[in-house]
Structures are given as structure tokens and as C-alpha cells.
Scaffold this motif. Structure first.
Motif, short mmCIF file in Angstrom:
data_model
loop_
_atom_site.label_atom_id
_atom_site.label_comp_id
_atom_site.label_asym_id
_atom_site.label_seq_id
_atom_site.Cartn_x
_atom_site.Cartn_y
_atom_site.Cartn_z
N THR A 158 40.31 87.42 67.97
CA THR A 158 40.55 88.61 67.06
C THR A 158 41.83 88.24 65.84
N VAL A 159 42.66 88.32 66.84
CA VAL A 159 44.27 87.95 67.14
C VAL A 159 44.42 86.55 65.26
N VAL A 160 43.75 85.74 65.00
CA VAL A 160 43.98 84.64 64.46
C VAL A 160 42.94 84.57 63.37
N LEU A 161 41.38 86.02 63.34
CA LEU A 161 40.91 85.70 62.70
C LEU A 161 40.86 86.64 61.56
N TYR A 162 41.51 87.87 61.90
CA TYR A 162 42.64 89.05 61.33
C TYR A 162 43.31 88.46 60.38
N HIS A 166 52.87 87.72 61.16
CA HIS A 166 54.11 86.79 61.61
C HIS A 166 53.63 86.32 63.01
N LEU A 167 52.44 86.48 63.10
CA LEU A 167 52.24 85.52 64.25
C LEU A 167 52.75 84.00 64.85
N ILE A 168 52.87 82.98 63.84
CA ILE A 168 53.84 82.06 64.14
C ILE A 168 54.74 81.92 63.83
N ASP A 169 55.62 83.15 62.96
CA ASP A 169 56.72 83.13 62.91
C ASP A 169 57.08 83.54 64.36
N ALA A 196 53.30 92.57 70.54
CA ALA A 196 52.59 93.02 68.98
C ALA A 196 50.85 92.39 68.60
N ASP A 197 50.03 91.50 69.68
CA ASP A 197 49.24 91.22 69.65
C ASP A 197 48.40 91.77 70.23
#
Length: 211
Positions: A158-162, A166-169, A196-197
Motif C-alpha cells: 500500500t505504501v509503495v503502490l500509492y 517522503h518514504l525514501i527520504d 507515518a506508514d
């Protein structure tokens, strides 16, 4: 190990992987009833390995009462509460003990997170967290996260597809804190990252319910 037990193990592994992958890729959505007889006929194996694989998937939280899990908001909060506790501690341990080779791998995971395909990003995301968890050196904690791996995958997807902002930051900030051997900062950043996830997953779930 004799041939019969090898074949039985092979059938169990086949059944487990087929059912797990169908759940994880959405072919068996939440709430779907798992029918042993149907799967056994479809895969050309007996019901015993099907039953064993369902028991394992039940242990992993993907199946409950022979139905594909449909996590509630409370389930999601509980899962992330455990992750925040364990992975926060692990990030602090990583800052103390993580060897240079693993630091390089974390850095590469961040690079893939910025440039890779969706599938590559998913794998890099999983590896990033796995390296940090294993840095704890606590086998009980590692086993706990391992048992949760499949259900974590559903929410990671869900986190990646959407494309959570700032996930990778955040991964890079955690990596930098670990590299600088700043355990308290790494712990706090990991806890904030996982919170945050959680918030993002809850937002997506609630948005889909309201559509």
C-alpha cells in the motif's frame, strides 16, 4: 529423509507458496473463504499439505478461520505498535553494531528506492528494514518480525503502490543516523517513519471505504 516425506514437503511448499502469493497479489482478496477440497483438486495434491499450509498462513496472520484476513483498523494499529517498538530498538542497535557491508547495502536500498521499478522498490524496502531488524541480534525479536513478514508485506505494498510522500527520504535519514552511530536519533527516526506508514495506510483504507 525418505522419498515420501520429501514429496510431502514439496507439496506443502507448493501449496503454501501458491496460496500466500495469491493473497499477497490480490487474487484472493480479504474475506475470501479458502476451500481445501477445491485447492487440492486444482493443485493435484492431497488435502494434508493444503491443511499444513493453511496452518502456516494462519500463524503468519494471512488466514483466520479459513478466510483471507481482512485487517481492521485496530489490527493495523496493533501491528504497527509492535513494529515501532521492535524496529525502533533495532535501529538503535544498528547504529551501534551494523558493519560497513550492511551500511553499503542500506545505501543501495535507498538508491533503488529512488530509481527502481515498483517490484525492485518493494524488495529494497523489505531488505532495508530486514537488515536493521537483524542488527538487534535478538533472535526472539527477529523471529517475531519474521512471523509478521507476510502481513507486513500487504501494508508495505500500500505504501509503495500509492507512493507515500517522503518514504525514501526517511530511509535516508535513518541510514545517515546509523552511519553516524547516533543510536537515539536512529531510533526516533524509525519510530516516526513507521508511524507515518501507519497514518498513510489508515488514510488509504478510509478513503477506499468512503468511495
Amino acid at each position: 529423509m525418505n522419498q515420501q516425506s520429501t514429496n510431502s514437503r514439496s507439496a506443502y511448499q507448493q501449496a503454501y507458496e501458491v496460496i500466500r502469493d495469491r493473497i499477497l497479489n490480490g487474487d484472493l482478496p480479504g474475506g475470501t473463504k479458502i476451500v481445501e477440497e477445491k485447492l487440492a483438486a486444482e493443485l493435484g495434491i492431497s488435502r494434508t499439505p493444503i491443511r499444513e499450509s493453511l496452518r502456516q498462513l494462519n500463524n503468519e496472520g494471512l488466514i483466520i478461520n479459513k478466510k483471507v484476513v481482512q485487517p481492521t483498523e485496530k489490527d493495523l494499529r496493533n501491528l504497527f505498535q509492535v513494529r515501532i517498538l521492535l524496529e525502533g530498538f533495532s535501529a538503535k542497535s544498528a547504529a551501534m553494531y551494523l558493519p560497513e557491508d550492511d551500511l553499503k547495502t542500506l545505501s543501495n536500498c535507498i538508491k533503488i528506492g529512488r530509481e527502481g521499478t515498483t517490484e525492485e522498490i518493494m524488495k529494497a524496502n523489505e531488505l532495508f528494514h530486514e537488515i536493521i531488524v537483524r542488527a538487534s541480534g535478538n533472535t526472539l525479536m527477529i523471529d517475531t518480525i519474521d512471523r509478521m513478514k507476510s502481513i507486513i508485506y500487504l501494508f508495505r505494498k500500500t505504501v509503495v503502490l500509492y507512493k507515500r510522500p517522503h518514504l525514501i527520504d526517511e530511509h535516508e535519514e535513518i541510514y545517515e543516523a546509523i552511519k553516524l552511530r547516533n543510536g537515539e536519533k536512529a531510533k526516533k527516526l524509525m519510530e516516526t517513519h513507521l508511524q507515518a506508514d501507519l497514518d498513510f495506510c489508515l488514510h488509504i483504507i478510509n478513503s477506499e471505504r468512503n468511495d
